[in-house]
Design an enzyme around this catalytic site. Structure first.
Site, PDB file in Angstrom:
ATOM      1  N   CYS A   1       0.800  -1.301  -0.183  1.00 10.63           N
ATOM      2  CA  CYS A   1       0.086   0.022  -0.071  1.00 10.63           C
ATOM      3  C   CYS A   1       0.774   1.271   0.052  1.00 10.63           C
ATOM      4  O   CYS A   1       0.310   2.544   0.010  1.00 10.63           O
ATOM      5  CB  CYS A   1      -1.000  -0.034   1.075  1.00 10.63           C
ATOM      6  SG  CYS A   1      -1.737  -1.753   1.450  1.00 10.63           S
TER       7      CYS A   1
ATOM      8  N   LYS B   1      -9.468   7.970   2.379  1.00 11.05           N
ATOM      9  CA  LYS B   1      -9.898   6.631   2.149  1.00 11.05           C
ATOM     10  C   LYS B   1     -11.131   6.467   2.600  1.00 11.05           C
ATOM     11  O   LYS B   1     -11.990   5.539   2.089  1.00 11.05           O
ATOM     12  CB  LYS B   1      -8.904   5.656   2.901  1.00 11.05           C
ATOM     13  CG  LYS B   1      -7.413   5.402   2.117  1.00 11.05           C
ATOM     14  CD  LYS B   1      -6.750   4.461   2.813  1.00 11.05           C
ATOM     15  CE  LYS B   1      -5.343   4.082   2.407  1.00 11.05           C
ATOM     16  NZ  LYS B   1      -4.696   5.205   2.458  1.00 11.05           N
TER      17      LYS B   1
ATOM     18  N   GLU C   1      -1.089   4.492  13.770  1.00 14.82           N
ATOM     19  CA  GLU C   1      -0.878   5.799  12.961  1.00 14.82           C
ATOM     20  C   GLU C   1      -1.137   7.055  13.882  1.00 14.82           C
ATOM     21  O   GLU C   1      -0.219   8.047  13.966  1.00 14.82           O
ATOM     22  CB  GLU C   1      -1.484   5.984  11.871  1.00 14.82           C
ATOM     23  CG  GLU C   1      -1.298   7.066  10.862  1.00 14.82           C
ATOM     24  CD  GLU C   1      -1.853   7.141   9.677  1.00 14.82           C
ATOM     25  OE1 GLU C   1      -1.313   8.021   8.697  1.00 14.82           O
ATOM     26  OE2 GLU C   1      -2.791   6.470   9.260  1.00 14.82           O
TER      27      GLU C   1
ATOM     28  N   HIS D   1      -9.672   1.963  -0.051  1.00 14.87           N
ATOM     29  CA  HIS D   1      -8.183   1.897  -0.067  1.00 14.87           C
ATOM     30  C   HIS D   1      -7.712   1.501  -1.465  1.00 14.87           C
ATOM     31  O   HIS D   1      -8.146   0.096  -1.980  1.00 14.87           O
ATOM     32  CB  HIS D   1      -7.768   0.684   1.083  1.00 14.87           C
ATOM     33  CG  HIS D   1      -6.560   0.669   1.204  1.00 14.87           C
ATOM     34  ND1 HIS D   1      -5.370   1.080   0.229  1.00 14.87           N
ATOM     35  CD2 HIS D   1      -5.792   0.166   2.593  1.00 14.87           C
ATOM     36  CE1 HIS D   1      -4.137   1.124   0.905  1.00 14.87           C
ATOM     37  NE2 HIS D   1      -4.317   0.468   2.034  1.00 14.87           N
TER      38      HIS D   1
END
Length: 410
Positions: free
Chosen positions: A163, A334, A313, A339
């Site tokens: 990703c 997102k 995160e 995603h």
């Protein structure tokens, strides 16, 4: 080191098949997520997806060439043609073709073509295989087809970092120009992994949302989130030396100020405790940018709508930015695009640049009940007007990849 600016952008996304449509929908907080329609989802826990809609490759390429490409390469070529047109750069006039390069990212490559090829061989044997089956599957075909379509004969490479693939591609393209190996780079990412295997693998992992309501299935940082929603499409940036851009009087969206990519070396799917790798990526990008933590006015978060990612995160941002963390607006786009895997970082880089250019921060939609462990300013529900001079975009990938890009106003 040569300064590098962005002079063109292009995108094919679940929100629209152009930059204008994508940005307008994002500003309005619309979702690109709908029912999963690309195949029969009976037996799959996932019922929603962020699919590209009404895409017409014939607007960009002859039919006989189009049939030789997987959808991920088609999206890449279309978005690249948009970006090059937007930049106004002409190979042979503004730069020699040998000084124009391509750097693309993808996570899965030609997954749809792989599945179709396997079914064809099972049904018809080797004699039934399509002559271009091999070249439709391999991951470097987005970069290769883009270079052919626009006549870029310089540096050409592909990044496969899950990703984080397209953020890495943009960062490495930035370094290629800094090193003097190219004057212009077409950089971004593309993905078309809404397929039975692509969706099924994430269902088996338990990482994908089982919420059947497209309006609420992707909800980053929300207590009631239950996984990511798969998206698809492509995002492309034209990177150029500041000298070249000024010489041809090009419009400039912004400047790349910093980039870093590091590894967790921890686990193939889970982020390291406290988002340690993400912390290092952000700090190294900041150190290379010459900016201070207080200079960052916005963060486009990776924000996948999964518990492990969102919490790690959040913790990473707190650790990196310390007393400034609660003052920085953060959003996960997102929530609207799903995603987009290998294309996610590039599309989010474009959103970050347009946030700077338009002084408008995009929202995190569907954030109704914040997770107590996610307690930062995620700009819920609606876009917010605010001056943004410098912004950071995070991309985190399976395998422990952490990439950070920093953009600033020019």
């Amino acid at each position: 080191m040569r300064r590098v600016v962005i002079t063109g952008i292009g995108a094919v996304t679940p929100l629209g098949n152009s930059i204008e449509a994508t940005w307008r929908s994002a500003l309005e907080g619309k979702t690109g997520i709908g029912p999963l329609l690309k195949f029969d989802s009976s037996g799959f826990t996932a019922k929603t997806a962020a699919e590209v809609k009404d895409f017409r490759m014939e607007d960009y390429m002859l039919v006989n060439k189009r049939h030789r490409m997987d959808r991920f390469a088609q999206y890449a070529v279309a978005a690249s043609i948009m970006a090059v047109r937007d930049s106004g750069v002409i190979a042979g006039k503004h730069a020699e073709p040998e000084r124009i390069g391509v750097y693309f990212g993808t996570a899965a490559g030609g997954l749809e073509s792989f599945e179709e090829t396997y079914k064809c061989m099972n049904q018809n044997g080797i004699q039934g295989l399509y002559p271009f089956a091999a070249t439709m599957v391999i991951s470097n075909m987005a970069a290769s087809q883009v270079s052919i379509a626009i006549g870029a004969r310089g540096y050409n490479n592909t990044s496969v970092l899950s990703c984080a693939s397209s953020s890495n591609a943009i960062g490495e393209a930035f370094r290629v120009i800094q090193r003097g190996e190219a004057d212009i780079m077409i950089a971004g990412g593309s993905e078309a992994s809404i397929t039975p295997i692509g969706i099924g693998a994430f269902c088996a992992m338990g990482a994908i949302s089982s919420n059947p309501d497209p309006a609420t299935s992707c909800r980053p940082f929300d207590k009631d989130r239950d996984g990511l929603v798969m998206g698809e499409g492509s995002g492309v940036l034209v990177l150029e030396t500041l000298e070249s851009a000024l010489k041809r009087e090009a419009k400039i969206y912004g400047e790349i100020a910093g980039y870093s990519t590091v590894s967790d070396a921890y686990h193939i799917t889970s982020p390291s405790p406290g988002g340690e790798g993400c912390v290092r990526a952000m700090e190294l990008a900041l150190a290379g940018s010459g900016l201070h933590k207080k200079d960052i006015d916005y963060i486009n978060a990776h924000g996948t709508s999964t518990r492990y990612n969102d919490i790690a995160e959040t913790q990473a941002i707190k650790t990196c930015f310390q007393e400034f963390a609660h003052k920085i607006p953060i959003s996960s786009t997102k929530s609207m695009t799903g995603h987009m895997m290998g294309a996610a970082g590039a599309v989010e880089a474009i959103f970050t640049l347009l946030t700077i250019k338009n002084s408008t921060i995009l929202p995190t939609i569907n954030l109704v009940t914040p997770d107590p462990e996610c307690d930062l300013d995620y700009v819920p529900a609606a876009a917010r007007k605010a001056p943004v001079k410098a912004a950071l975009s995070n991309a985190l990938g399976f395998g422990g990849h952490n990439t950070a890009l920093i953009f600033k106003a020019y």
